[in-house]
Design a protein around this motif. Structure first.
Motif, PDB file in Angstrom:
ATOM      1  N   VAL B 224       0.850  -1.188   0.000  1.00 32.94           N
ATOM      2  CA  VAL B 224       0.000   0.000   0.000  1.00 32.94           C
ATOM      3  C   VAL B 224       0.892   1.247   0.000  1.00 32.94           C
ATOM      4  CG1 VAL B 224      -1.760   1.299   1.279  1.00 32.94           C
ATOM      5  CG2 VAL B 224      -1.843  -1.198   1.255  1.00 32.94           C
ATOM      6  N   PRO B 225       0.744   2.101  -1.035  1.00 31.95           N
ATOM      7  CA  PRO B 225       1.526   3.351  -1.058  1.00 31.95           C
ATOM      8  C   PRO B 225       0.816   4.479  -0.298  1.00 31.95           C
ATOM      9  CG  PRO B 225       0.706   2.769  -3.267  1.00 31.95           C
ATOM     10  CD  PRO B 225      -0.014   1.919  -2.280  1.00 31.95           C
ATOM     11  N   MET B 226       1.620   5.360   0.255  1.00 35.93           N
ATOM     12  CA  MET B 226       1.082   6.432   1.090  1.00 35.93           C
ATOM     13  C   MET B 226       1.911   7.692   0.922  1.00 35.93           C
ATOM     14  SD  MET B 226       2.008   8.041   4.202  1.00 35.93           S
ATOM     15  CE  MET B 226       2.965   7.076   5.347  1.00 35.93           C
ATOM     16  N   ARG B 227       1.271   8.837   1.053  1.00 38.19           N
ATOM     17  CA  ARG B 227       2.021  10.091   1.126  1.00 38.19           C
ATOM     18  C   ARG B 227       1.843  10.687   2.505  1.00 38.19           C
ATOM     19  NH1 ARG B 227       0.299  15.558  -1.717  1.00 38.19           N
ATOM     20  NH2 ARG B 227       0.273  16.391   0.369  1.00 38.19           N
ATOM     21  N   LYS B 228       2.940  11.118   3.108  1.00 37.15           N
ATOM     22  CA  LYS B 228       2.833  11.771   4.404  1.00 37.15           C
ATOM     23  C   LYS B 228       2.186  13.133   4.204  1.00 37.15           C
ATOM     24  CE  LYS B 228       7.014   9.646   6.281  1.00 37.15           C
ATOM     25  NZ  LYS B 228       8.384   9.864   6.784  1.00 37.15           N
ATOM     26  N   GLN B 229       1.161  13.404   4.978  1.00 38.50           N
ATOM     27  CA  GLN B 229       0.499  14.698   4.839  1.00 38.50           C
ATOM     28  C   GLN B 229       0.927  15.666   5.926  1.00 38.50           C
ATOM     29  OE1 GLN B 229      -3.630  13.248   4.787  1.00 38.50           O
ATOM     30  NE2 GLN B 229      -3.817  14.425   2.912  1.00 38.50           N
ATOM     31  N   TYR B 230       1.366  15.105   7.041  1.00 46.07           N
ATOM     32  CA  TYR B 230       1.750  15.930   8.184  1.00 46.07           C
ATOM     33  C   TYR B 230       2.985  15.257   8.763  1.00 46.07           C
ATOM     34  CZ  TYR B 230       0.897  18.710  12.457  1.00 46.07           C
ATOM     35  OH  TYR B 230       1.002  19.587  13.498  1.00 46.07           O
ATOM     36  N   ILE B 231       4.071  15.993   8.811  1.00 50.67           N
ATOM     37  CA  ILE B 231       5.339  15.396   9.254  1.00 50.67           C
ATOM     38  C   ILE B 231       5.807  16.097  10.523  1.00 50.67           C
ATOM     39  CG2 ILE B 231       7.730  14.896   8.578  1.00 50.67           C
ATOM     40  CD1 ILE B 231       6.799  14.903   5.674  1.00 50.67           C
ATOM     41  N   THR B 232       6.205  15.323  11.522  1.00 46.43           N
ATOM     42  CA  THR B 232       6.655  15.917  12.780  1.00 46.43           C
ATOM     43  C   THR B 232       8.078  16.431  12.626  1.00 46.43           C
ATOM     44  OG1 THR B 232       7.676  13.924  13.652  1.00 46.43           O
ATOM     45  CG2 THR B 232       5.313  14.174  14.031  1.00 46.43           C
ATOM     46  N   ASP B 233       8.548  17.135  13.652  1.00 47.26           N
ATOM     47  CA  ASP B 233       9.924  17.645  13.561  1.00 47.26           C
ATOM     48  C   ASP B 233      10.946  16.515  13.602  1.00 47.26           C
ATOM     49  OD1 ASP B 233       9.545  16.991  16.168  1.00 47.26           O
ATOM     50  OD2 ASP B 233      10.146  18.911  17.014  1.00 47.26           O
ATOM     51  N   LYS B 234      10.491  15.295  13.923  1.00 49.59           N
ATOM     52  CA  LYS B 234      11.388  14.139  13.853  1.00 49.59           C
ATOM     53  C   LYS B 234      11.292  13.459  12.481  1.00 49.59           C
ATOM     54  CE  LYS B 234      12.020  12.765  18.654  1.00 49.59           C
ATOM     55  NZ  LYS B 234      11.145  13.568  19.509  1.00 49.59           N
ATOM     56  N   GLY B 235      10.509  14.047  11.590  1.00 49.40           N
ATOM     57  CA  GLY B 235      10.373  13.495  10.246  1.00 49.40           C
ATOM     58  C   GLY B 235       9.388  12.337  10.177  1.00 49.40           C
ATOM     59  N   LYS B 236       8.623  12.154  11.246  1.00 52.86           N
ATOM     60  CA  LYS B 236       7.677  11.025  11.270  1.00 52.86           C
ATOM     61  C   LYS B 236       6.318  11.463  10.747  1.00 52.86           C
ATOM     62  CE  LYS B 236      10.884   8.743  12.965  1.00 52.86           C
ATOM     63  NZ  LYS B 236      11.546   7.741  12.142  1.00 52.86           N
ATOM     64  N   ALA B 237       5.626  10.530  10.128  1.00 52.83           N
ATOM     65  CA  ALA B 237       4.290  10.833   9.611  1.00 52.83           C
ATOM     66  C   ALA B 237       3.308  10.964  10.770  1.00 52.83           C
ATOM     67  CB  ALA B 237       3.842   9.714   8.675  1.00 52.83           C
ATOM     68  N   TRP B 238       2.625  12.079  10.848  1.00 50.11           N
ATOM     69  CA  TRP B 238       1.574  12.264  11.851  1.00 50.11           C
ATOM     70  C   TRP B 238       0.215  12.171  11.147  1.00 50.11           C
ATOM     71  CZ3 TRP B 238       2.540  11.936  16.852  1.00 50.11           C
ATOM     72  CH2 TRP B 238       1.554  12.289  17.763  1.00 50.11           C
ATOM     73  N   GLY B 239       0.246  12.187   9.842  1.00 47.79           N
ATOM     74  CA  GLY B 239      -0.959  12.007   9.053  1.00 47.79           C
ATOM     75  C   GLY B 239      -0.527  11.548   7.674  1.00 47.79           C
ATOM     76  N   GLY B 240      -1.353  10.753   7.020  1.00 46.07           N
ATOM     77  CA  GLY B 240      -0.994  10.283   5.682  1.00 46.07           C
ATOM     78  C   GLY B 240      -2.227   9.816   4.927  1.00 46.07           C
ATOM     79  N   ILE B 241      -2.035   9.578   3.639  1.00 46.62           N
ATOM     80  CA  ILE B 241      -3.170   9.206   2.781  1.00 46.62           C
ATOM     81  C   ILE B 241      -2.706   8.167   1.756  1.00 46.62           C
ATOM     82  CG2 ILE B 241      -2.746  11.156   1.177  1.00 46.62           C
ATOM     83  CD1 ILE B 241      -5.867  11.398   1.047  1.00 46.62           C
ATOM     84  N   THR B 242      -3.551   7.170   1.501  1.00 46.95           N
ATOM     85  CA  THR B 242      -3.177   6.138   0.526  1.00 46.95           C
ATOM     86  C   THR B 242      -3.281   6.696  -0.895  1.00 46.95           C
ATOM     87  OG1 THR B 242      -5.432   5.268   0.497  1.00 46.95           O
ATOM     88  CG2 THR B 242      -3.875   4.196   1.982  1.00 46.95           C
ATOM     89  N   LEU B 243      -2.373   6.246  -1.740  1.00 41.73           N
ATOM     90  CA  LEU B 243      -2.280   6.772  -3.104  1.00 41.73           C
ATOM     91  C   LEU B 243      -2.604   5.710  -4.143  1.00 41.73           C
ATOM     92  CD1 LEU B 243       1.156   8.636  -2.879  1.00 41.73           C
ATOM     93  CD2 LEU B 243      -1.115   9.625  -2.617  1.00 41.73           C
ATOM     94  N   ASP B 244      -3.063   6.190  -5.288  1.00 39.79           N
ATOM     95  CA  ASP B 244      -3.224   5.324  -6.452  1.00 39.79           C
ATOM     96  C   ASP B 244      -1.998   5.570  -7.318  1.00 39.79           C
ATOM     97  OD1 ASP B 244      -3.962   4.023  -8.728  1.00 39.79           O
ATOM     98  OD2 ASP B 244      -5.488   5.462  -9.325  1.00 39.79           O
ATOM     99  N   ASP B 245      -0.948   4.790  -7.121  1.00 35.64           N
ATOM    100  CA  ASP B 245       0.296   5.048  -7.819  1.00 35.64           C
ATOM    101  C   ASP B 245       0.899   3.724  -8.294  1.00 35.64           C
ATOM    102  OD1 ASP B 245       2.976   5.643  -8.541  1.00 35.64           O
ATOM    103  OD2 ASP B 245       2.895   7.459  -7.336  1.00 35.64           O
ATOM    104  N   GLU B 246       0.595   3.389  -9.521  1.00 35.42           N
ATOM    105  CA  GLU B 246       1.011   2.092 -10.067  1.00 35.42           C
ATOM    106  C   GLU B 246       2.529   1.980 -10.153  1.00 35.42           C
ATOM    107  OE1 GLU B 246       0.893  -1.647 -11.146  1.00 35.42           O
ATOM    108  OE2 GLU B 246      -0.837  -0.552 -10.362  1.00 35.42           O
ATOM    109  N   LYS B 247       3.193   3.103 -10.394  1.00 37.59           N
ATOM    110  CA  LYS B 247       4.653   3.078 -10.525  1.00 37.59           C
ATOM    111  C   LYS B 247       5.306   2.651  -9.193  1.00 37.59           C
ATOM    112  CE  LYS B 247       8.600   3.813 -12.525  1.00 37.59           C
ATOM    113  NZ  LYS B 247       9.093   2.850 -13.492  1.00 37.59           N
ATOM    114  N   MET B 248       4.776   3.174  -8.091  1.00 38.45           N
ATOM    115  CA  MET B 248       5.327   2.797  -6.774  1.00 38.45           C
ATOM    116  C   MET B 248       5.119   1.309  -6.518  1.00 38.45           C
ATOM    117  SD  MET B 248       4.149   6.025  -4.446  1.00 38.45           S
ATOM    118  CE  MET B 248       4.770   5.460  -2.877  1.00 38.45           C
TER     119      MET B 248
END
Lengths: 81, 348
Positions: B224-248
């Motif tokens: 399952v591919p995902m894009r981080k939508q909200y990143i903490t100051d530690k670079g961690k995902a605090w929010g994300g969304i699944t993507l329709d990305d066949e290349k990934m």
């Protein structure tokens, strides 16, 4: 000019691009213009419809229309042609 | 149909702002359609939030850090196994994986199943080995070098243009814009995680990730591919969304096929404006955002356990796009007696 196939647009003007995860909101005129584009209307048809319905001159509409199209392109919402 | 009941031990209960995958893995296991579970939480620190979260672990044991030595570690696992009769262990930290992989046979002799990458798979995808990994498997990777001595940084301008990324071998990454910042962060990372420290070309673009599970025979059981939508100051995902990305997905399937990856993995990539993908990291375990995959229709922790138990698992073919996760902080109220029990007895 066509919208990418997988772009989802709700009646409220919320656009979601599932390839990038980006989402956008349109104002009512944006919704109207995008629905013309979705129905593959040509620029002239869109321009005639908008000029007839709203109090706007040709030059102002043309400028705003192409700004809007550029915005759609920049945000990867249109098919490459 | 009567579902089997497995006793599964899980690490990574540190549901902090730098979260371990333990709690989301447990959520996936508890939602399994194919088995019931008794969850044994394995904690390194006595304030890992997952210890105290309701409906998470049925029993908690403290375990020694892998740095205390493999023998102490295995002794503790043997003790826990004598009390709980473990069917399976899912380790969730990079730093402990080596100990588990090294002791995989010993655990199997005890009757404890795991589903881990091989030491070769683990080693070759190491951050320090990324350039050769990219070359071997024909994947775009940013230029990077592994540095063990700070004096090697003085001629960095000959190799890289600033900004560059400076990364620890297990965790931590900083963008630096000049030599002074680079030296400062080199020392900071080296003192925490040891050397080598990785210096990596900074690729401009959007960070996208894939959580995936390989069956060890070259098949992708889920991805399952995902894009981080909200990143903490530690670079961690605090929010994300699944993507329709066949290349990934294609990159993921291809990598799993070529490496015959066994177990969970997280691929971290940068997608550039001109739609190129650069692999920046391959984490050899399930990531902390794995519960998003459950939300999208792929229960990867469940599939991993079934693979570990030797059960044939059909690959997931689809997932839902536009599924989001958002983390939150929440104050749990506990009693000092819980803390006392864990401290004194090493179990709760």
């Amino acid at each position: 000019m066509r919208l990418k196939k997988n772009i989802a647009i709700s009646e409220t003007g919320f656009i979601f691009n599932p390839s990038t995860g980006d989402s956008f909101t349109l104002n009512p005129i944006g919704i109207e213009i995008l629905s013309f584009i979705e129905n593959e209307k040509k620029y002239e048809e869109i321009s005639d419809a908008i000029l007839e319905k709203y109090d706007v001159d040709t030059i102002t509409f043309e400028k705003n229309y192409y700004d809007f199209i550029q915005m759609l392109k920049n945000n990867h919402l249109l098919e490459n042609e | 149909m009567v579902k089997p009941k497995y006793t599964i031990a899980v690490t990574g209960l540190n549901n902090t702002d730098n979260p371990g995958p333990g709690v989301p893995v447990i959520r996936g296991l508890r939602e399994s359609d194919t088995f019931d579970v008794r969850i044994i939480g394995l904690a390194y620190e006595n304030l890992e939030p997952g210890i105290y979260m309701p409906n998470t672990a049925d029993k908690i044991y403290q375990i020694p850090y892998p740095s205390a030595g493999g023998e102490a570690f295995i002794k503790k696992i043997e003790y826990i196994h004598s009390c709980e009769k473990l069917d399976c262990i899912i380790p969730n930290f990079d730093a402990e994986l080596y100990t588990f992989m090294k002791n995989e046979k010993k655990l199997a002799q005890m009757g404890i199943k795991t589903f881990l990458p091989s030491i070769k798979q683990f080693e070759e995808r190491h951050k320090a080995n990324l350039p050769s990994f990219g070359k071997k498997y024909n994947i775009n990777v940013p230029k990077s070098i592994a540095v063990t001595n700070i004096s090697d940084l003085s001629n960095i301008n000959d190799k890289f243009d600033f900004p560059v990324l400076v990364k620890g071998k297990f965790y931590d990454a900083y963008i630096v814009y000049n030599l002074e910042q680079l030296q400062y962060n080199f020392n900071k990372i080296a003192s925490k995680w040891g050397v080598p420290v990785i210096i990596q070309e900074y690729i401009q673009g959007t960070e996208v990730n894939v959580v995936a599970l390989g069956d060890g025979k070259g098949n992708t059981i889920g991805a399952v591919p995902m894009r981080k939508q909200y990143i903490t100051d530690k670079g961690k995902a605090w929010g994300g969304i699944t993507l329709d990305d066949e290349k990934m997905l294609e990159i993921t399937r291809n990598l799993i096929k070529k490496t015959r990856w066994r177990g969970g993995m997280e691929l971290e990539m940068i997608k550039t404006e001109d739609n190129k993908y650069f692999m920046i990291e391959i984490n050899p375990r399930i990531p902390a955002w794995v519960y998003l995959a459950n939300g999208a229709g792929q229960n990867l922790p469940e599939a991993l356990v079934n693979l570990a138990m030797g059960i044939n698992v059909e690959p997931y073919k689809t997932y839902k796009t536009g599924i989001m996760f958002i983390r939150y902080s929440y104050d749990l109220i506990g009693n000092i007696s819980q803390f006392e029990k864990l401290n004194i007895n090493g179990e709760l």
